[in-house]
Every structure is written in structure tokens, then in C-alpha cells.
Design a protein around this motif. Structure first.
Motif, short mmCIF file in Angstrom:
data_model
loop_
_atom_site.label_atom_id
_atom_site.label_comp_id
_atom_site.label_asym_id
_atom_site.label_seq_id
_atom_site.Cartn_x
_atom_site.Cartn_y
_atom_site.Cartn_z
N CYS A 422 0.86 -1.19 0.00
CA CYS A 422 0.00 0.00 0.00
C CYS A 422 0.89 1.23 0.00
CB CYS A 422 -0.94 0.00 1.22
SG CYS A 422 -0.09 -0.14 2.81
N GLY A 423 0.28 2.37 -0.32
CA GLY A 423 1.03 3.62 -0.34
C GLY A 423 1.02 4.28 -1.71
N ARG A 424 2.12 4.93 -2.03
CA ARG A 424 2.23 5.71 -3.26
C ARG A 424 2.64 4.82 -4.42
NH1 ARG A 424 6.54 10.29 -2.79
NH2 ARG A 424 7.78 8.41 -2.42
N GLY A 425 1.90 4.94 -5.53
CA GLY A 425 2.20 4.10 -6.68
C GLY A 425 2.37 4.87 -7.97
N ILE A 426 2.56 6.18 -7.88
CA ILE A 426 2.62 6.99 -9.08
C ILE A 426 3.84 6.65 -9.94
CG2 ILE A 426 3.92 8.88 -8.04
CD1 ILE A 426 0.96 9.19 -10.50
N TRP A 427 4.90 6.09 -9.32
CA TRP A 427 6.08 5.67 -10.08
C TRP A 427 6.10 4.15 -10.32
CZ3 TRP A 427 7.02 9.56 -6.26
CH2 TRP A 427 7.38 10.81 -6.79
N GLY A 428 5.03 3.48 -9.93
CA GLY A 428 4.97 2.03 -10.13
C GLY A 428 5.48 1.22 -8.96
N ALA A 429 5.77 1.86 -7.82
CA ALA A 429 6.39 1.16 -6.69
C ALA A 429 5.47 0.15 -6.03
CB ALA A 429 6.88 2.18 -5.65
N ASN A 510 12.50 4.94 -11.95
CA ASN A 510 13.80 4.68 -12.59
C ASN A 510 14.37 5.97 -13.16
OD1 ASN A 510 15.88 2.92 -13.31
ND2 ASN A 510 15.00 2.53 -15.33
N GLU A 511 13.98 7.10 -12.56
CA GLU A 511 14.37 8.39 -13.10
C GLU A 511 15.89 8.62 -13.05
OE1 GLU A 511 12.69 9.16 -8.91
OE2 GLU A 511 12.66 7.62 -10.45
N ASN A 512 16.57 7.91 -12.14
CA ASN A 512 18.03 8.02 -12.05
C ASN A 512 18.73 6.69 -12.34
OD1 ASN A 512 18.71 10.89 -10.87
ND2 ASN A 512 16.92 10.18 -9.74
N GLN A 514 18.04 3.83 -11.19
CA GLN A 514 18.23 3.02 -9.99
C GLN A 514 17.74 1.59 -10.12
OE1 GLN A 514 16.32 5.82 -10.27
NE2 GLN A 514 14.67 5.87 -8.76
N LEU A 515 16.99 1.28 -11.19
CA LEU A 515 16.55 -0.10 -11.40
C LEU A 515 17.63 -0.95 -12.07
CD1 LEU A 515 12.81 0.26 -12.51
CD2 LEU A 515 13.74 -0.14 -10.23
N GLY A 516 18.62 -0.32 -12.65
CA GLY A 516 19.72 -1.06 -13.25
C GLY A 516 19.41 -1.70 -14.58
N THR A 517 18.35 -1.26 -15.25
CA THR A 517 17.99 -1.84 -16.55
C THR A 517 18.79 -1.24 -17.69
OG1 THR A 517 16.24 -0.19 -16.87
CG2 THR A 517 15.63 -2.24 -15.76
N GLY A 518 19.48 -0.14 -17.45
CA GLY A 518 20.18 0.57 -18.51
C GLY A 518 19.30 1.58 -19.21
N LYS A 519 18.01 1.58 -18.88
CA LYS A 519 17.06 2.53 -19.44
C LYS A 519 16.48 3.38 -18.32
CE LYS A 519 15.83 -0.74 -23.11
NZ LYS A 519 14.73 -1.49 -23.76
N ARG A 520 15.71 4.43 -18.70
CA ARG A 520 15.15 5.32 -17.71
C ARG A 520 13.66 5.09 -17.44
NH1 ARG A 520 17.51 10.14 -15.89
NH2 ARG A 520 18.98 10.14 -17.63
N SER A 521 13.05 4.16 -18.15
CA SER A 521 11.62 3.92 -18.02
C SER A 521 11.28 3.29 -16.66
CB SER A 521 11.12 3.01 -19.13
OG SER A 521 11.41 3.56 -20.40
N ASN A 522 10.21 3.78 -16.03
CA ASN A 522 9.73 3.18 -14.79
C ASN A 522 9.10 1.82 -15.08
OD1 ASN A 522 10.46 5.63 -13.66
ND2 ASN A 522 8.38 6.42 -13.58
N CYS A 566 18.14 -0.73 -1.37
CA CYS A 566 17.54 0.34 -2.18
C CYS A 566 17.47 1.60 -1.34
CB CYS A 566 16.14 -0.05 -2.65
SG CYS A 566 16.09 -1.44 -3.79
N GLY A 567 18.03 2.68 -1.84
CA GLY A 567 18.00 3.94 -1.12
C GLY A 567 17.24 5.00 -1.88
N ARG A 568 17.66 6.21 -1.71
CA ARG A 568 17.02 7.34 -2.39
C ARG A 568 17.65 7.51 -3.77
NH1 ARG A 568 13.69 11.39 -0.69
NH2 ARG A 568 13.74 10.38 1.34
N HIS A 569 16.98 6.92 -4.79
CA HIS A 569 17.42 7.02 -6.19
C HIS A 569 18.75 6.32 -6.46
CE1 HIS A 569 14.19 9.84 -6.12
NE2 HIS A 569 14.87 10.80 -5.55
#
Length: 577
Positions: A422-429, A510-512, A514-522, A566-569
Motif C-alpha cells: 500500500c502507499g504511493r504508486g505513481i512511479w509504479g512502486a 527509474n528516473e536516475n 536506480q533499477l539497473g535496466t540501462g534505461k530510464r523507463s519506470n 535500495c536507497g534514495r534514487h
């Protein structure tokens, strides 16, 4: 360092705030708001084609597009952003690939270390690089060949505890000039740590809690305590400024765990009691995250601002786990009940959001049982929190309903492991495939729920639970407790058993990178990422996490495992004792 396995979907393993704290003569700050982390495509309408040439070109273009689409659909070279990246060769079918898999296991035994990726604007992901972001997991050279006791990594600074209990810090949040790793608090035999907006809390092996500033300037300019020594008649002054926090403990009771948010921290004791504390000199916790009704900057008791408060509302329960988001707190008792308190602006407490009362300052039980309809016995086994999100791992056991016949119920007693959030999901979290701004009723993360594998000992199915989950500000990672051989002993060397490793999945912001995919898409659903390649001719494979195993570190054999942070970005994977 890494384990490799051909990518496959998870389904394939399923049966088949506030004022500035007074510090010296520094003035108090005014209350501040929550500081949670924060496109569309533009186009112009095309004019209608009326000329015959345009029509001819349109037909040709359509044919070309159809051909390209067909090539894309039948090729394994491209992967959709929301896919778990699963179209690769099955490594389990090739003896040659299998042997290279085990070579990688042995390499991990010989070279433990740390991999970091994400935001590098403050030189945290890679202090030796001026890149603003690190797009994929990268070896952190300072910790190469080392195992750590703990690691916390944020956008502005990083902190780790070495195998001998010393604190190491780095990043521009520590020093604008000397942002490379350096030992700061030493000789305390530290075991774990948590960070707030501007301070570090560290737990020592003897149960002491040390609180020190993150910034080097504050460490050197602040008040330094006198320290004794084992040498008679000798004492000195500490190298850095720190405070020792003193909870009111019973005889034989000690602090066993720390968890921290931006302005607060939680402490868990060996007797199952919970204490909370203001952990930042920037803002006083004012959204109920301390769990003490009515406690604010104005009503706080006399004495130091970072006085520890027992969360007395939890006294009737023996708490076994604690978790902290930016401005909210969770506690899990031995019976599987979850209690939440603090900010509920995004529904992160798992309770209905009320604009007139956006937070709760008293622990309230989260109604996990109401998530299941029918005859189910539920018990929460793990909690996690970060940013404005909460996660609950639940064991649901099939029970006999009042109108059911025992002889007709085939799955009686069967346990299903589910993950709720539960919580914030605007970035897909949230990981449920939706982009929801406020999710105040727990929703199931289906990709991580209802998974089973065959247990040779029980000659039946065993649920695949969550081994660990780490929640950053906008992104999340889950490590699954799957093993190729369920019979494998947790202390066995990887030279002796052939476990592939734990599945690790990532999702959210994934704006920075931080997901490690090599891309910036959430990503709004849990997905695999690639393990870093060590040679150009190496086949791509999904990243997995090494289970506990024995390995050589500085000439001695130690028991270690990999952990995700996982930290801040920013994200990290490290070898931990």
C-alpha cells in the motif's frame, strides 16, 4: 560476485516537520512540510493526403512498417519495458553453460564486494566517476574483496560497516572535497546502522547506540566526548563528534535492531519492546511516526531532543520486526499482527486516507485478515517500508469452512505465500501493474504471490516466500527464497551444492537509473535485470543473489551472503557476513 541464470518468468517456477533541533547555539528552525521525492508526448496532427504521390508513399510506408513490426515480433533482440526480459536461451539445457555457471559461483567465492548504480550527482554510486548517473550495476572498487556487516546508501551519501566494525562514509553529503570512502567512527565494533536526513545511528555489539552527523564538517566541529582506554590512567578525546543514546532498558535487555526514516528512527530490543527517537537535526518528527500520541516539538519532554521514547501502545505485544518509511513506521509481533503509525497521506498505513486527519500518532493494527475471503488462517511473516510505501509478506493457510466436508477439501492445510502493498504508486512502486497516486487498501503483488516449488523431502509443493525486500524512496527490490535444491543446507559451500541463487526482481521509479535496466523507463511490475557482463562474449543472463555460503576473505573462511539495498534514487548489492 554475481550468479547467472537464463531468464525466465516467475511463473515458470510455480508448480510447474517540525523545528530544527537545538545543537549548541544553533537556532531552531521553523516547521517544514514532508519532503517526499517527486511527461507526456507532444505531437501535431497530420494533414490528410490528397495527392496520388502521397498515397503511393503511404502504401509503401505501411508495407515497410508491417515488415518491421513482423521482424520486431519475431526477434529476441528487443524487449518491452514492462516485460521481465525472459526470451533467452535456457542455460539449464546445456552442460557447457552449466559449467560456466558454476565457474561464476567460484568467482563469487573468491571476490566478494559491492556493486552500486543510480544517481551519481553526489559521487555516491561511483566516487571515481564524474558521470551524473550509473546506468547498470558497477563494481565499487574501494570494497573489492571485502565483506560488510551493513550498508546504507542514499542520494547524497553512503555509509557502511566493515567486517571489523568500523564505519566508512563517502559522497558529497559527507564532504564536498573528500567524497571518497574514509573511515570515521572506529573502534566501536559496530554491527548495523540506519540513516536519517543528516545523521547516522549505529548499533554496537554491546548494544550501545551511537548518533553522529553525516557531514564531515559537523563531525569535526561538534562537541567531542572523552573516551577511556584499556590502558590504566589513560584517556583521550574522540576523533569525531557523536552522542550515545540511552534507552531505558531492563536488566539483561539490549537493542537488537535499528530502522530509520528521514526524521525518526525505531529501535527494537531483545524483549520485544520498541523505542522511537528524533534522529535528525533538521526537523522534528511531527507526523505521528514516533508512535507517541500528542508528542510534538512544542509538547516534547524536557531534556535532550533525541531522548528515546518507548512506544507504550505496543507493550502488550512482543514485537519481532520493525520497519520505517520516510514519515511512517511499522511493527510486527510474534503472532503475525502488523501495527502502523505515522503519515498516511498516500495510504501507506494500509488504512483509509482521511484528509482531515492525514496521520496517526498511535499504533493501529492493519486489518490483514480482511484481505482474504473464506476459510483462511493468516499470519504476516515479514514487513518492509521505505519512502511512502509499505509491504507485508503473508502466509495464508487453507482452513476448513463451516459448511465444508473434510473429505472433499483437497488443499486443506496448504500454505500460500502472498505479498501485499500500500502507499504511493505513481512511479509504479506498488508493483501491481498500476500507476496509482494513493493506495490506502493493501493490494496484492501478484507476480510475487502464490508461488510454489517442489520439495523433495516432503514429496510435495512448498511455497516460495520472500527472502528479503528493500524499499527505496521510489523503487523496490524483492529477493525470493527459491532454491534449485530445497535440501541444500544453508551453511553449505557453493562448491558442494549447486544452487543457482535467489531470484531478484526490481520495479518502481527509474528516473536516475536506480533499477539497473540501462534505461530510464519506470516499471510497474516486478522484473528481472541483467547481471553485469565480465567479457564481451559472455551470454546475457538475469541477475541473481547469492545465498549464504562459505568463502575466503583475507585468508580466512567466512560465511557470507549477498544483500540488496535500495536507497534514495540509488541501489546496491553487497557481500555481507
Amino acid at each position: 560476485m554475481w550468479t547467472y541464470r537464463g531468464r525466465q518468468s516467475v511463473a515458470s517456477i510455480v508448480t510447474h516537520s517540525s523545528r530544527r533541533l537545538a545543537t549548541g547555539n544553533r537556532p531552531a528552525a521553523t516547521p517544514s512540510r514532508r519532503r517526499y521525492a517527486s511527461g507526456g508526448f507532444k505531437g501535431s496532427p497530420q494533414p490528410a493526403d490528397s495527392h496520388w504521390l502521397r498515397n503511393s508513399l503511404g502504401v509503401a510506408g505501411a508495407g515497410t512498417a508491417a515488415f518491421l513490426i513482423y521482424e520486431y515480433a519475431t526477434s529476441n533482440r528487443n524487449h518491452p519495458v514492462e516485460s521481465p526480459l525472459e526470451k533467452v536461451q535456457d542455460l539449464s539445457k546445456s552442460a557447457g553453460d552449466l559449467s560456466s555457471e558454476f565457474v561464476q559461483h567460484k568467482r563469487s567465492l573468491k571476490s566478494p564486494g559491492v556493486f552500486v548504480w543510480g544517481n551519481n550527482a553526489y559521487r555516491v554510486a561511483d566516487p571515481n566517476s564524474k558521470e551524473s548517473v550509473v546506468k547498470t550495476p558497477r563494481n565499487f572498487t574501494y570494497f573489492e574483496g571485502q565483506v560488510l556487516r551493513d550498508l546504507k546508501i542514499e542520494e547524497r551519501s553512503g555509509a557502511a560497516i566493515t567486517s571489523n566494525g568500523d564505519l566508512v562514509q563517502w559522497g558529497k553529503g559527507y564532504s564536498e572535497k573528500e567524497f571518497k570512502p574514509v573511515k570515521t567512527l572506529t573502534g566501536k565494533n559496530l554491527t548495523s546502522l540506519c540513516t536519517s536526513n543528516d545523521r547516522i545511528l549505529a548499533l554496537s555489539s554491546d548494544g550501545k547506540i551511537y548518533s553522529l552527523p553525516i557531514a564531515k564538517e559537523d563531525q569535526l566541529s561538534g562537541r567531542k566526548l572523552k573516551e577511556g582506554s584499556w590502558v590504566p590512567y589513560w584517556s583521550g578525546t574522540a576523533d569525531v563528534s557523536y552522542r550515545v543514546l540511552q534507552p531505558s532498558l531492563k536488566l539483561g535487555e539490549r537493542v537488537t535492531a535499528l530502522r530509520g526514516g528521514l526524521d525518526h528512527a525505531l529501535l527494537l530490543t531483545s524483549s520485544g519492546r520498541v523505542f522511537s527517537v528524533a534522529s535528525s537535526t533538521e526537523n522534528y518528527p511531527s507526523f505521528g511516526q514516533l508512535g507517541v500520541p500528542g508528542l510534538t516539538w512544542a509538547t516534547r519532554p524536557k531534556g535532550p531532543v533525541d531522548t528515546l521514547h518507548e512506544v507504550t501502545a505496543l507493550k502488550g505485544s512482543k514485537i519481532v520486526q520493525i520497519a520505517a518509511g520516510d514519515y511512517h513506521s511499522l511493527a510486527l509481533d510474534k503472532d503475525g499482527n502488523v501495527f502502523a503509525f505515522g503519515d498516511n497521506s498516500f495510504g501507506q498505513l494500509g488504512m483509509t486516507f482521511n484528509p482531515a486527519s492525514p496521520f496517526r500518532d498511535a499504533p493501529t493494527r492493519v486489518p490483514i485478515r480482511n484481505l482474504y475471503r473464506g476459510p483462511w488462517l493468516t499470519k504476516t511473516t515479514r514487513i518492509a517500508a521505505g519512502g511512502a510505501n509499505s509491504f507485508f509478506a503473508v502466509d495464508a493457510q487453507r482452513a476448513l469452512g463451516p459448511d465444508e466436508n473434510l473429505s472433499t477439501v483437497r488443499d486443506l492445510g496448504r500454505i500460500t505465500a502472498d505479498t501485499w502493498t500500500c502507499g504511493r504508486g505513481i512511479w509504479g512502486a506498488l508493483g501491481n501493474g498500476k500507476w496509482t497516486h494513493v493506495q490506502d487498501a493493501p493490494t496484492k503483488v501478484k507476480t510475487l504471490s502464490g508461488l510454489f516449488e517442489y520439495d523433495e523431502r516432503a514429496n510435495g509443493l512448498s511455497p516460495i516466500r520472500i527472502h528479503d525486500i528493500s524499499v527505496g524512496t521510489t523503487h523496490v527490490s524483492a529477493v525470493m527464497a527459491n532454491q534449485t535444491h530445497v535440501d541444500a543446507a544453508p551453511t553449505a559451500s557453493l562448491d558442494e551444492n549447486k544452487d543457482w541463487g535467489f531470484d531478484a526482481l526490481w520495479w518502481g521509479g527509474n528516473e536516475n537509473h536506480q533499477l539497473g535496466t540501462g534505461k530510464r523507463s519506470n516499471l510497474s511490475k516486478p522484473s528481472y535485470i541483467h547481471a553485469p557482463l565480465e567479457s564481451t562474449d559472455q551470454q546475457e543472463a538475469r541477475l541473481q543473489i547469492m545465498p549464504r555460503h562459505k568463502g575466503k576473505v583475507e585468508g580466512r573462511t567466512v560465511s557470507m551472503e549477498q544483500r540488496v539495498e535500495c536507497g534514495r534514487h540509488v541501489s546496491a548489492i553487497y557481500s555481507a557476513v
